[in-house]
Write a protein that holds these residues in place. Structure first.
Motif, PDB file in Angstrom:
ATOM      1  N   LEU A   1       0.852  -1.189   0.000  1.00 52.46           N
ATOM      2  CA  LEU A   1       0.000   0.000   0.000  1.00 52.46           C
ATOM      3  C   LEU A   1       0.884   1.234   0.000  1.00 52.46           C
ATOM      4  O   LEU A   1       1.932   1.266   0.656  1.00 52.46           O
ATOM      5  CB  LEU A   1      -0.895  -0.022   1.234  1.00 52.46           C
ATOM      6  N   ALA A   2       0.469   2.241  -0.742  1.00 55.26           N
ATOM      7  CA  ALA A   2       1.145   3.539  -0.727  1.00 55.26           C
ATOM      8  C   ALA A   2       0.092   4.625  -0.755  1.00 55.26           C
ATOM      9  O   ALA A   2      -0.833   4.579  -1.580  1.00 55.26           O
ATOM     10  CB  ALA A   2       2.083   3.685  -1.914  1.00 55.26           C
ATOM     11  N   ALA A   3       0.198   5.588   0.167  1.00 56.15           N
ATOM     12  CA  ALA A   3      -0.749   6.695   0.240  1.00 56.15           C
ATOM     13  C   ALA A   3       0.008   8.008   0.224  1.00 56.15           C
ATOM     14  O   ALA A   3       1.091   8.135   0.828  1.00 56.15           O
ATOM     15  CB  ALA A   3      -1.603   6.595   1.501  1.00 56.15           C
ATOM     16  N   TRP A   4      -0.564   9.015  -0.458  1.00 54.49           N
ATOM     17  CA  TRP A   4       0.084  10.320  -0.590  1.00 54.49           C
ATOM     18  C   TRP A   4      -0.959  11.407  -0.380  1.00 54.49           C
ATOM     19  O   TRP A   4      -1.965  11.455  -1.080  1.00 54.49           O
ATOM     20  CB  TRP A   4       0.724  10.448  -1.975  1.00 54.49           C
ATOM     21  N   ASP A   5      -0.708  12.249   0.642  1.00 56.12           N
ATOM     22  CA  ASP A   5      -1.556  13.417   0.860  1.00 56.12           C
ATOM     23  C   ASP A   5      -1.061  14.521  -0.066  1.00 56.12           C
ATOM     24  O   ASP A   5      -0.115  15.254   0.255  1.00 56.12           O
ATOM     25  CB  ASP A   5      -1.475  13.889   2.311  1.00 56.12           C
ATOM     26  N   ILE A   6      -1.689  14.636  -1.215  1.00 53.90           N
ATOM     27  CA  ILE A   6      -1.270  15.642  -2.191  1.00 53.90           C
ATOM     28  C   ILE A   6      -1.433  17.035  -1.609  1.00 53.90           C
ATOM     29  O   ILE A   6      -0.630  17.937  -1.849  1.00 53.90           O
ATOM     30  CB  ILE A   6      -2.086  15.468  -3.486  1.00 53.90           C
ATOM     31  N   SER A   7      -2.483  17.195  -0.846  1.00 53.30           N
ATOM     32  CA  SER A   7      -2.688  18.447  -0.106  1.00 53.30           C
ATOM     33  C   SER A   7      -3.346  18.073   1.214  1.00 53.30           C
ATOM     34  O   SER A   7      -3.570  16.899   1.509  1.00 53.30           O
ATOM     35  CB  SER A   7      -3.574  19.413  -0.904  1.00 53.30           C
ATOM     36  N   GLU A   8      -3.683  19.070   1.989  1.00 50.37           N
ATOM     37  CA  GLU A   8      -4.307  18.786   3.274  1.00 50.37           C
ATOM     38  C   GLU A   8      -5.662  18.110   3.103  1.00 50.37           C
ATOM     39  O   GLU A   8      -6.111  17.381   3.981  1.00 50.37           O
ATOM     40  CB  GLU A   8      -4.478  20.093   4.069  1.00 50.37           C
ATOM     41  N   ARG A   9      -6.290  18.303   1.936  1.00 49.30           N
ATOM     42  CA  ARG A   9      -7.634  17.780   1.728  1.00 49.30           C
ATOM     43  C   ARG A   9      -7.700  16.639   0.714  1.00 49.30           C
ATOM     44  O   ARG A   9      -8.695  15.918   0.665  1.00 49.30           O
ATOM     45  CB  ARG A   9      -8.569  18.901   1.265  1.00 49.30           C
ATOM     46  N   LEU A  10      -6.681  16.465  -0.087  1.00 52.29           N
ATOM     47  CA  LEU A  10      -6.717  15.490  -1.181  1.00 52.29           C
ATOM     48  C   LEU A  10      -5.695  14.384  -0.939  1.00 52.29           C
ATOM     49  O   LEU A  10      -4.522  14.663  -0.698  1.00 52.29           O
ATOM     50  CB  LEU A  10      -6.426  16.178  -2.512  1.00 52.29           C
ATOM     51  N   THR A  11      -6.163  13.129  -1.009  1.00 46.64           N
ATOM     52  CA  THR A  11      -5.297  11.971  -0.789  1.00 46.64           C
ATOM     53  C   THR A  11      -5.531  10.942  -1.887  1.00 46.64           C
ATOM     54  O   THR A  11      -6.660  10.731  -2.328  1.00 46.64           O
ATOM     55  CB  THR A  11      -5.582  11.330   0.582  1.00 46.64           C
ATOM     56  N   VAL A  12      -4.414  10.315  -2.300  1.00 44.59           N
ATOM     57  CA  VAL A  12      -4.475   9.207  -3.253  1.00 44.59           C
ATOM     58  C   VAL A  12      -3.826   8.000  -2.589  1.00 44.59           C
ATOM     59  O   VAL A  12      -2.747   8.116  -1.983  1.00 44.59           O
ATOM     60  CB  VAL A  12      -3.742   9.541  -4.564  1.00 44.59           C
TER      61      VAL A  12
END
Length: 859
Positions: free
Chosen positions: A493-504
């Motif tokens: 699993l890999a998760a990235w908070d692109i911004s404070e509100r957006l996550t992939v």
């Protein structure tokens, strides 16, 4: 499970088509306009002071998240709701959640939960055939039934919907059902719960929890006893059917030697002793559609093959019935339970039709869960180990009728000879699973997790006969099997908070599953795949066939966005699979020795919204799934046994939406409402039984996976609904607990469940009707003691929960009045008349209205 900070919100949705999106928006708009007296069937409670909906922590994505901010479609039922609503089993949980249908067909055996319409007829009846919705206990895979689980030990139940193969692994291509048990406490606490109800129902459970060494070492122990005397009577014996008895004991140790290390050990032993199943046969005399050769009219009663068929049947109007099938709703017939499950008078004297009656389970399971935060760095290594040892005995009169069939003509069978179609066997399961993973700190904008998984199951089955007793006949003799499953996987699993509100977030799993099967249906009918070392046990002179191996990679991608006001939007694409397997000797006879794996690819979109005052919460999702090589199971009579075989019937599509709402307009009031709609239909496929009905009773002599153009119109199931699931479900609850005195509260609640009709087979002709269930409870609670009166099924709903297509040989097994073989053609080519038994349906009975009283004491 490792903890995750709330600001990291993920997603898990599916590729929804426009229709589903419009439907979801309409429901959301309607929900917003509703008064706060509507809500969803999840954890609901007033806040302790200012009021508001209860917030539940879930682990649906292998991390701890708030239900309101977890980007995944999950129904969570808390321990508070389990207790307040008097929920006792997976069937009760399903009636207070969206998107899941559960029905008992074989008593407390062979569970078949259906999530979002993805089903399998007769799943868990044949080795290796599974539902696609797996059970877990504290995240550890549980291969089997969970109807006897003690609900008092539950912290919550999580029903995770949609393909979950990437994180959860095998058998989760439709979803996962996770029973999360309570942790031990570091202060002494306990509970006692007892209830008594009509039909000889008695339930008692108790638990005790507390410290051993402060908060470093704590314990929880508990147990449950349940006895149910049965409601319906076997008309042949005068004895009750459907009795249930359960004994469960469990113990748990929680060790926290340091702030960075948590060790959780749990063991449980349970016994179930259930009586003969509450089943009746709607016979072929009731068939009302599809006239043809596979009907009573073309069967000869009283022939030597079945010389003991009741002679009166041949003279009844039912013997003249030319219809092959039944179209319409199957109604409950509580006075038509006629099973040879005890000694009764037969044409051969007083005989017993089954060597073993009912269901007996003796089961031990153990778990070890370890979480280690390495040196307080936030990097967590987790280990999850599971073990299960199950001994199961099962017995029923599988013709489900008052006939007493023997396959030995011309002589009186010995007392020790079982009748035909007596389904009595003993099964042993030994399961072991191990999962290890490492996860990075969860308070970082980029997070990763990698892991490995191993699962092994060893299985054997023996026939129980009058001469063998409960131990069963020896392996290698008729009716015995030895089989195994081994699953190996790596995942990440890999998760990235692109911004404070957006996550992939992306997840992926590669798995390999290997199966072996040795099956001996008769002295000359043997199947073997793999495990050549045991071949001699089954009479093989040479080596077995190669083991079956299925491999695949399943991804899932989640994107989620949280608005400034806290509303969560998410979208998910996921893939899942059910491995293929072997049909054994029954499959050889039917021309289908193996079956392929089934694949699902799909996506969903969802939204989760909570009002600023926390008095109303709405979760909604829309989804679309594409299913390929759908596995469906058919039961076929072969010799003295019934063989279940799996056929890849065709491809399908499921689409739908779910709406879960919860409201707490006042600190004393909690309301929930759940609604779901699923459109699950075949997009292509050819069904052999459908061909027989439409052709007037001709036997299929072509490959149904590639039917000729001339046959396709008669077997085509395109557009037909998948069986066993309901299109529409609505359920909910209302609870009111006002204070009526010093430390005394009145407790009242009502919960309801509506479920649309369920088709029994792919032909969509016969179905069990819609059902509306209402349960109510009222009582008082004071100083940790609660006394409640309750009624289940207040309106005495009698709609059958489920039916299964079967056969009826009572009108004969030999053809009569058939045209000469040479004259039977299909599109100008010679063909064959189907000589299988006329079709019937065996059907389970729903429990009627039941009154009772319950007392709970907590300290």
């Amino acid at each position: 499970m490792f903890r995750r900070q709330d600001r990291h919100r993920g997603v898990r949705s599916e590729r929804g088509d426009r229709l589903m999106i419009v439907g979801m928006r309409a429901l959301l708009l309607a929900a917003t306009l509703m008064t706060p007296a509507t809500a969803m069937a999840q954890a609901v409670a007033a806040a302790e002071t200012e009021g508001g909906v209860e917030e539940i922590t879930v682990t649906a994505r292998k991390v701890e998240e708030k239900l309101s901010s977890a980007p995944v479609a999950v129904s969570a039922i808390s321990d508070k709701n389990i207790a307040n609503l008097g929920l006792n089993s997976i069937n009760d949980f399903a009636q207070q959640a969206s998107g899941i249908s559960f029905s008992q067909a074989f008593g407390r055996s062979s569970d078949r939960p259906v999530i979002r319409g993805q089903s399998n007829v007769l799943a868990n009846v044949q080795f290796g055939v599974e539902t696609g919705a797996a059970y877990f206990v504290d995240g550890v895979y549980w291969q089997g039934d969970l109807q006897g689980f003690d609900p008092e030990q539950l912290a919550r139940v999580e029903i995770v919907k949609g393909p979950q193969s990437a994180l959860y692994g095998r058998n989760t291509y439709a979803g996962a059902i996770n029973f999360v048990t309570k942790d031990p406490t570091d202060t002494l606490s306990g509970s006692i719960r007892a209830s008594v109800a009509e039909y000889g129902e008695y339930i008692a459970s108790a638990s005790l929890s507390g410290p051993i060494i402060g908060d470093k070492l704590t314990f929880r122990i508990g147990g449950r006893y349940q006895d149910y005397g049965g409601q319906y009577v076997n008309q042949l014996t005068g004895s009750k059917v459907g009795q249930e008895k359960t004994r469960v004991g469990y113990a748990m140790i929680l060790a926290k030697p340091t702030d960075n290390l948590k060790i959780r050990l749990r063991g449980e032993y349970s016994e179930q002793n259930d009586g003969p199943l509450a089943l009746f046969l709607q016979g072929s005399a009731d068939n009302n559609c599809s006239p043809g050769f596979r009907s009573n009219f073309y069967r000869q009663s009283g022939v030597p093959f079945f010389g003991n068929v009741p002679a009166t049947l041949g003279a009844t109007p039912g013997a003249q019935n030319q219809n092959q099938y039944f179209c319409g709703p199957i109604q409950a017939q509580p006075n038509n339970v006629r099973l040879h499950t005890d000694p009764v008078q037969t044409p051969f004297g007083v005989r017993d039709g089954t060597a073993f009656d009912g269901i007996q389970n003796k089961q031990f399971n153990a778990q070890a869960i370890i979480d280690w935060d390495v040196a307080g760095s936030g990097w967590v290594i987790s280990s999850m180990t599971g073990y299960r040892d199950l001994l199961n005995r099962f017995g029923t009169d599988s013709d489900h009728s008052d006939a007493f069939f023997y396959l030995a003509p011309g002589a009186t069978p010995a007392v020790t000879v079982e009748p035909a179609f007596a389904n009595t066997n003993r099964k042993n399961f030994k399961d072991f699973s191990q999962e290890i993973r490492i996860a990075s700190p969860q308070d970082k904008p980029v997070r990763v997790m990698v892991g490995g998984y191993y699962y092994s199951q060893k299985f054997n089955q023996r026939d129980i006969s009058f001469t063998s007793g409960a131990t069963g006949d020896a392996l290698g003799t008729n009716g015995s099997q030895v089989a195994s499953i081994e699953n190996k996987a790596i995942f990440g699993l890999a998760a990235w908070d692109i911004s404070e509100r957006l996550t992939v977030q992306g997840e992926i799993r590669y798995q390999e599953e290997t199966k072996t099967l040795m099956d001996r249906a008769s002295a000359t009918s043997i199947f073997c795949a793999g495990e050549a070392g045991n071949a001699a046990l089954f009479g093989f002179a040479g080596t077995c066939l190669a083991k079956g191996k299925w491999t695949g990679t399943d991804p899932r991608i989640t994107v989620n966005y949280t608005t400034a006001g806290g509303t969560l939007f998410y979208a998910v694409y996921g893939q899942g699979r059910k491995p293929g397997g072997f049909n054994g000797t029954g499959g050889i006879l039917a021309g289908n020795p193996t079956y392929q794996e089934e694949i699902v690819k799909g996506g969903e979109i969802g939204v989760k919204w909570t009002s600023p005052d926390r008095k109303l919460r709405i979760n909604a999702a829309a989804y679309l799934n594409e299913l390929s090589a759908v596995q469906l199971t058919n039961a076929i009579p072969s010799g003295t046994a019934i063989n279940s075989i799996v056929v890849n019937t065709g491809d399908a599509r499921t689409k739908g939406f779910e709406l879960d709402m919860v409201a707490a307009p006042h600190r004393d009031i909690a309301i929930t409402v759940n609604a779901s709609y699923v459109d699950a239909r075949f997009t292509n496929g050819c069904d052999a039984d459908f061909f027989q009905l439409n052709s007037g009773g001709l036997r299929v002599n072509f490959d149904t996976r590639n039917p000729p153009a001339t046959a396709l119109p008669l077997c085509d199931i395109t557009g037909k609904r998948l069986p066993l699931g309901s299109s529409v479900q609505v359920n909910g609850s209302f609870s009111w607990e006002p204070e009526i005195g010093n430390e005394t509260r009145l407790t009242t609640n009502v919960n309801f469940s509506y479920e649309d009709k369920k088709f029994i087979q792919t032909d969509n002709l016969a179905y069990v009707p819609e059902a509306f269930i209402v349960n109510a409870r009222v009582g008082v609670r004071f100083k940790g003691i609660q006394v409640v009166g309750f009624v289940r099924n207040l309106t005495n709903e009698d709609a059958a929960p489920l039916a299964t297509r079967w056969f009826d040989f009572r009108y004969g097994a030999t053809g009569r009045g058939l045209p000469p073989a040479a004259s039977v053609t299909f599109n100008g080519a010679p063909t064959t008349i189907e000589t299988g038994g006329p079709r019937a349906f065996f059907t389970a009975l729903r429990r009627g209205r039941t009154f009772g009283i319950e007392t709970v004491m907590r300290f």
